[in-house]
Write an enzyme that holds these catalytic residues in place. Structure first.
Site, PDB file in Angstrom:
ATOM      1  N   LYS A  87       0.999  -1.167  -0.053  1.00  0.00           N
ATOM      2  CA  LYS A  87       0.236  -0.087   0.055  1.00  0.00           C
ATOM      3  C   LYS A  87       0.993   1.270   0.043  1.00  0.00           C
ATOM      4  O   LYS A  87       1.800   1.483   0.835  1.00  0.00           O
ATOM      5  CB  LYS A  87      -0.886   0.041   1.144  1.00  0.00           C
ATOM      6  CG  LYS A  87      -2.237   0.849   1.232  1.00  0.00           C
ATOM      7  CD  LYS A  87      -2.834   0.579   2.491  1.00  0.00           C
ATOM      8  CE  LYS A  87      -4.107   1.317   2.377  1.00  0.00           C
ATOM      9  NZ  LYS A  87      -5.089   0.993   3.584  1.00  0.00           N
TER      10      LYS A  87
HETATM   11  C1  E4P Z   1      -8.025   2.506   3.649  1.00  0.00           C
HETATM   12  O1  E4P Z   1      -7.195   1.546   2.955  1.00  0.00           O
HETATM   13  C2  E4P Z   1      -7.940   3.099   4.901  1.00  0.00           C
HETATM   14  O2  E4P Z   1      -7.170   1.950   5.598  1.00  0.00           O
HETATM   15  C3  E4P Z   1      -9.189   3.642   5.380  1.00  0.00           C
HETATM   16  O3  E4P Z   1     -10.139   3.186   4.896  1.00  0.00           O
HETATM   17  C4  E4P Z   1      -9.320   4.759   5.930  1.00  0.00           C
HETATM   18  O4  E4P Z   1     -10.398   5.177   6.771  1.00  0.00           O
HETATM   19  P1  E4P Z   1     -10.623   6.116   7.902  1.00  0.00           P
HETATM   20  O5  E4P Z   1     -11.029   7.700   6.846  1.00  0.00           O
HETATM   21  O6  E4P Z   1     -11.892   5.922   8.581  1.00  0.00           O
HETATM   22  O7  E4P Z   1      -9.497   6.250   8.685  1.00  0.00           O
END
Ligand code: E4P
Length: 219
Positions: A87
């Site tokens: 990622k």
């Molecule tokens: C995506 O891969 C992220 O881990 C996640 O969806 C971020 O979400 P949040 O805005 O609830 O922190």
């Protein structure tokens, strides 16, 4: 449409896996910190533990923000387990790193995407997944689901193969709306996945069925 769970909590991952509908997991440094996972060895072991629970892709995020650092970290993560997806944030060196991993057939998830332009660059670099953060856009009075729709139209028109992974999902309606807007995957908190089960007519209908059964069977 695929379901990923957006957590590093092993109990929640196990619960979602036990439903038989889980396709993968996404994590990020904040989610890992929330579980108190720190130190390189523990972090790598935690990713391995997740891979041993689920069968699908597991996104593990790099911490480096420079090209060389991302390559080193990403290669180490990818070598950990075949289910790992590296990622990478949508920054200049991140795009270069995605291009590198794409040339090595290592899957990537381009994260922190908030615009169509960023999604275009992610796709051109060969990202496996692009993660538009819909909840965080809604938080600032922008339309997160509309971004999914626009990315879908652009990818569809140009034939990009990058999969749209709706992220930062806050509730059940976000899942439905992302599906309608063309997302390939929704990564969700467990509560949002379980929320899909809920309907008052299901509850009252089941209650009546059981009451009627008991009337004649348990006199
Ligand atoms: C995506 O891969 C992220 O881990 C996640 O969806 C971020 O979400 P949040 O805005 O609830 O922190």
């Amino acid at each position: 449409m695929k379901f990923f769970i957006d957590t590093a909590n092993l109990e929640q991952i196990k619960e979602a896996q036990s439903l038989g509908i889980l396709d993968g997991v996404t994590t990020n440094p904040s989610l890992m910190a929330k579980e108190g996972i720190s130190g390189k060895e523990n972090i790598l072991q935690h990713y391995l533990n997740i891979c041993n629970i689920v069968e699908g892709p597991v996104s593990a995020e790099v911490i480096s923000t420079d090209y060389e650092g991302m390559i080193k970290e990403g290669e180490e993560l990818a070598a950990l387990h075949p289910q790992i997806v590296v990622k990478i944030p949508i920054i200049k060196d991140g795009i270069k790193a995605i291009k590198y991993f794409s040339s090595k057939s290592i899957p990537t998830n381009c994260t922190l995407v908030f615009s169509v332009g960023q999604a275009l660059l992610a796709a051109k670099a060969g990202a496996t997944y692009v993660s538009p953060f819909i909840g965080r856009l809604d938080d600032i009075s922008s339309d997160g689901v509309d971004l999914i729709r626009k990315i879908y139209e652009m990818y569809d028109f140009y034939g990009f193969e990058t999969q749209i992974l709706a992220a930062s999902i806050r509730h059940t309606m976000h899942i439905i709306q992302s599906m309608e807007a063309g997302a390939d995957v929704a990564t969700c908190p467990l509560s949002a996945i379980l929320g899909l089960l809920k309907h008052p007519l299901t509850d009252s209908g089941l209650e009546t069925f059981l009451k009627d059964f008991n009337k004649v069977n348990n006199k």
